[in-house]
Enzyme design. Structure first.
Site, short mmCIF file in Angstrom:
data_model
loop_
_atom_site.label_atom_id
_atom_site.label_comp_id
_atom_site.label_asym_id
_atom_site.label_seq_id
_atom_site.Cartn_x
_atom_site.Cartn_y
_atom_site.Cartn_z
N LYS A 268 -5.94 9.44 14.55
CA LYS A 268 -5.35 10.38 13.47
C LYS A 268 -5.56 11.62 13.94
CE LYS A 268 -4.35 6.93 10.64
NZ LYS A 268 -3.02 6.51 10.42
N TYR B 132 -10.42 5.01 15.15
CA TYR B 132 -9.37 5.33 14.28
C TYR B 132 -9.27 6.98 14.14
CZ TYR B 132 -7.55 5.63 9.26
OH TYR B 132 -6.59 5.82 8.17
N ASN C 157 -15.63 10.30 11.33
CA ASN C 157 -16.32 9.43 10.36
C ASN C 157 -17.12 8.30 11.22
OD1 ASN C 157 -16.96 8.50 7.89
ND2 ASN C 157 -14.93 7.32 7.68
N LEU D 219 -19.74 3.19 18.10
CA LEU D 219 -19.19 3.30 19.30
C LEU D 219 -20.06 2.27 20.22
CD1 LEU D 219 -17.01 4.65 21.22
CD2 LEU D 219 -18.81 6.41 21.47
N ASP E 270 7.77 -3.99 8.85
CA ASP E 270 6.43 -4.32 8.80
C ASP E 270 6.39 -5.61 9.92
OD1 ASP E 270 3.71 -5.11 8.00
OD2 ASP E 270 3.99 -3.67 6.36
N ASP F 197 6.73 -5.93 15.17
CA ASP F 197 5.50 -5.70 15.63
C ASP F 197 5.74 -4.39 16.35
OD1 ASP F 197 3.09 -4.87 16.62
OD2 ASP F 197 2.16 -6.93 16.33
N GLY G 2 0.86 -1.29 0.18
CA GLY G 2 -0.01 0.04 0.07
C GLY G 2 0.84 1.25 -0.04
N ALA H 177 2.57 2.82 9.48
CA ALA H 177 1.63 1.63 9.90
C ALA H 177 0.50 2.17 10.41
CB ALA H 177 2.54 0.55 10.65
N GLY H 178 -0.63 1.52 10.04
CA GLY H 178 -1.92 1.78 10.41
C GLY H 178 -2.79 0.66 10.25
N1 LIG Z 1 -5.74 4.20 1.99
C1 LIG Z 1 -6.26 5.25 2.16
O1 LIG Z 1 -7.17 5.62 1.63
C2 LIG Z 1 -5.74 5.96 3.50
C3 LIG Z 1 -6.66 7.15 3.76
C4 LIG Z 1 -6.16 7.76 4.89
C5 LIG Z 1 -5.06 7.39 5.91
N2 LIG Z 1 -4.58 6.29 5.50
C6 LIG Z 1 -3.41 5.77 6.29
O2 LIG Z 1 -2.51 5.20 5.64
C7 LIG Z 1 -1.53 4.45 6.33
C8 LIG Z 1 -1.10 3.34 5.19
O3 LIG Z 1 -2.37 2.84 4.66
P1 LIG Z 1 -2.71 1.73 3.52
O4 LIG Z 1 -3.91 1.99 2.95
O5 LIG Z 1 -1.35 1.62 2.87
O6 LIG Z 1 -2.88 0.34 4.54
P2 LIG Z 1 -2.50 -1.23 4.40
O7 LIG Z 1 -3.37 -2.08 5.33
O8 LIG Z 1 -2.47 -1.44 2.98
O9 LIG Z 1 -0.89 -1.32 5.05
C9 LIG Z 1 -0.77 -1.08 6.40
C10 LIG Z 1 0.64 -1.59 6.74
O10 LIG Z 1 0.88 -1.52 8.09
C11 LIG Z 1 1.42 -2.65 8.36
N3 LIG Z 1 1.11 -2.83 9.96
C12 LIG Z 1 -0.09 -2.86 10.47
N4 LIG Z 1 0.26 -3.14 11.92
C13 LIG Z 1 1.47 -3.13 12.20
C14 LIG Z 1 2.33 -3.47 13.40
N5 LIG Z 1 1.58 -3.63 14.33
N6 LIG Z 1 3.66 -3.10 13.17
C15 LIG Z 1 4.12 -3.08 12.01
N7 LIG Z 1 3.68 -2.97 10.92
C16 LIG Z 1 2.04 -2.80 11.16
C17 LIG Z 1 0.54 -3.86 7.66
O11 LIG Z 1 1.01 -4.96 7.73
C18 LIG Z 1 0.55 -3.13 6.39
O12 LIG Z 1 1.65 -3.48 5.66
C19 LIG Z 1 -2.30 4.12 7.47
O13 LIG Z 1 -1.81 4.81 8.65
C20 LIG Z 1 -3.53 4.63 7.01
O14 LIG Z 1 -4.27 4.66 8.36
C21 LIG Z 1 -4.77 5.58 4.40
#
Ligand SMILES: NC(=O)c1ccc[n+]([C@@H]2O[C@H](COP(=O)([O-])OP(=O)(O)OC[C@H]3O[C@@H](n4cnc5c(N)ncnc54)[C@H](O)[C@@H]3O)[C@@H](O)[C@H]2O)c1
Length: 438
Positions: free
Chosen positions: A349, A345, A339, A289, A230, A253, A210, A281-282
């Site tokens: 954020k 979440y 949201n 709720l 990761d 982790d 991602g 990472a997220g």
């Molecule tokens: N995709 C969107 O539209 C979007 C929008 C706003 C914010 N974000 C933020 O962007 C960031 C990346 O999102 P994404 O869409 O690529 O998500 P994704 O789920 O594709 O990738 C997230 C990565 O974080 C890793 N991860 C999760 N928990 C972990 C931990 N405890 N230790 C180490 N690694 C860990 C996962 O294994 C994964 O590879 C996140 O923080 C997400 O909240 C995404």
């Protein structure tokens, strides 16, 4: 191009979209090496203290500056230095400059207004007014155009180039309606603007896929040695990314109790420290709720916020963040707008924004701390959203389309840039000027 976008570009699609007033997503012009930053010359107007630095930055970036005399010219960007506007009456200079030329802005054109931070300006009212102007221009522009406002504090005049290069190029394709602040800073231009991170070490969490994988790629492209982190379960994907970017993989982790110490130790021992830390990472664990169990709450807070605070503190305590360091958080428009189903979440954020506020002040002068707040980005996370909500999220922005992971990564690379030392304490949305939280 998503499926709707391909349809809207077809002969029939154009007709239907036009007749029904449907969203018309224009294919965005993104950065690619060797391609000129813009598709046309830049017209620079206004007469504040930034005119000369703006001309210098445009020249250094290889942009052609138009003299504004040839009629029928298609501009790649319209830049206005409003930093000297010291009264409400003088706001009409915006109209005088932009109204005659705005329709000559080419596809994926850029509008950038530069100002003085309102609280430091002769007329706080007039400078604050610039925000409404640029945000409305962003909403009026068609065909992939974007508009931003950059407040440059006194002493920041020579610190604008990295920001000008970012905003006046395809690197900022999905950034619109934003307000950026640049403060005073001693900035040294990189030896090579194409590889500004040469010799630097960057840590990217959640780098296996991602947005994180795209961040690792862009920072690697810019010359950094990237430590890709990761969870062990993502080991294969992580190694593939690390190999692709010529970096290393760190399986960990981030919520593990010993994770911060292990990260600090790894960076210190293997690399002699770190220059750029990207907390990407997220996770999401959505429920309204009343239906949210404590497990979902705790998991999201642990990954998205608590671990980041702990990693920062461990790196600072070990003195592992090198001078002119960079810490970049990944927030979300959900953290700004809130949201449904995302109290956990959005809490984290918004907390990331708090981290930027507090840490950017605490580290001022030795490191910068900023965050991106992505909107709808095309990833596995958003592919999992139910179709109707996904389609609404994708279209409800000025560019009528979702962004790509690379769009978020380019914004992070701009924060990470050694010449962005004056860019501190910013939260910049990469959301195509989403209507949510606007
Ligand atoms: N995709 C969107 O539209 C979007 C929008 C706003 C914010 N974000 C933020 O962007 C960031 C990346 O999102 P994404 O869409 O690529 O998500 P994704 O789920 O594709 O990738 C997230 C990565 O974080 C890793 N991860 C999760 N928990 C972990 C931990 N405890 N230790 C180490 N690694 C860990 C996962 O294994 C994964 O590879 C996140 O923080 C997400 O909240 C995404």
């Amino acid at each position: 191009m998503d499926r709707y976008q391909s349809f809207a570009r077809s002969g029939l699609g154009r007709f239907v979209v036009g007749k029904l007033g449907l969203p018309d997503p224009y294919p965005l012009r993104r950065h690619s090496p060797g391609k000129p930053p813009l598709d046309g010359p830049v017209l620079i107007g206004g007469d504040g203290r930034l005119v000369d630095p703006l001309h210098a930055a445009a020249k250094s970036a290889g942009l052609t500056v138009a003299d504004g005399t040839s009629s029928g010219e298609r501009y790649g960007a319209l830049v206005f230095d409003a930093s000297g506007i010291d009264s409400v009456e003088r706001l009409r200079e915006l109209h005088e400059f932009f109204a005659p030329v705005i329709r000559s802005l080419g596809p994926c054109g850029r509008v950038v207004v530069f100002g003085t931070p309102p609280e430091q300006a002769e007329s706080q009212v007039a400078q604050r007014a610039l925000e409404g102007f640029t945000r409305s221009v962003g909403k009026e522009l068609k065909r992939g155009g974007t508009a931003q406002l950059v407040y440059v504090g006194p002493g920041g005049e020579d610190a604008i180039e990295s920001t000008a290069r970012f905003l006046l190029s395809g690197r900022s394709a999905y950034v619109s309606g934003q307000v950026v602040r640049i403060g005073p800073a001693d900035v040294e231009a990189p030896r090579d603007w194409d590889r500004p991170l040469d010799g630097k070490v960057a840590l990217v969490t959640g780098a296996a896929r991602g947005i994180g994988a795209a961040i690792a790629e862009v920072l690697g492209r810019d010359g950094a040695t990237v430590v890709c982190l990761d969870v062990p379960a993502q080991g294969d994907e992580l190694s593939a990314v690390a190999n692709r970017v010529g970096g290393t993989a760190l399986q960990l982790d981030i919520t593990a109790p010993d994770a911060p110490a292990r990260i600090a130790e790894h960076l210190g021992r293997r690399h002699g420290g770190v220059d750029v830390v990207v907390h990407n990472a997220g996770i999401t664990r959505d429920r309204t709720l009343g239906k949210m169990d404590a497990g979902r709450w705790d998991a999201v807070v642990a990954v998205n916020l608590a671990s980041q605070e702990r990693v920062n503190e461990a790196l600072l305590a070990a003195d592992a963040l090198r001078p002119n360091g960079r810490i970049v958080g990944v927030s979300s428009i959900a953290g700004i707008a809130g949201n449904v189903g995302q109290t956990n979440y959005a809490t984290t954020k918004a907390g990331v924004i708090g981290m930027v506020d507090s840490l950017s002040r605490r580290l001022a002068g030795r490191a910068t701390v900023n965050a991106v707040a992505p909107g709808f980005i095309e990833t596995r996370m958003t592919a999992a959203v139910p179709l109707f909500i996904r389609e609404a999220g994708r279209r409800m922005n000025s560019l009528s389309q979702g962004g790509l992971p690379v769009d978020v990564a380019e914004a992070i690379a701009w924060f990470a840039h050694p010449a962005s030392a004056g860019v501190n304490g910013n939260v910049v949305r990469v959301c195509g000027q989403s209507l949510l939280g606007a």
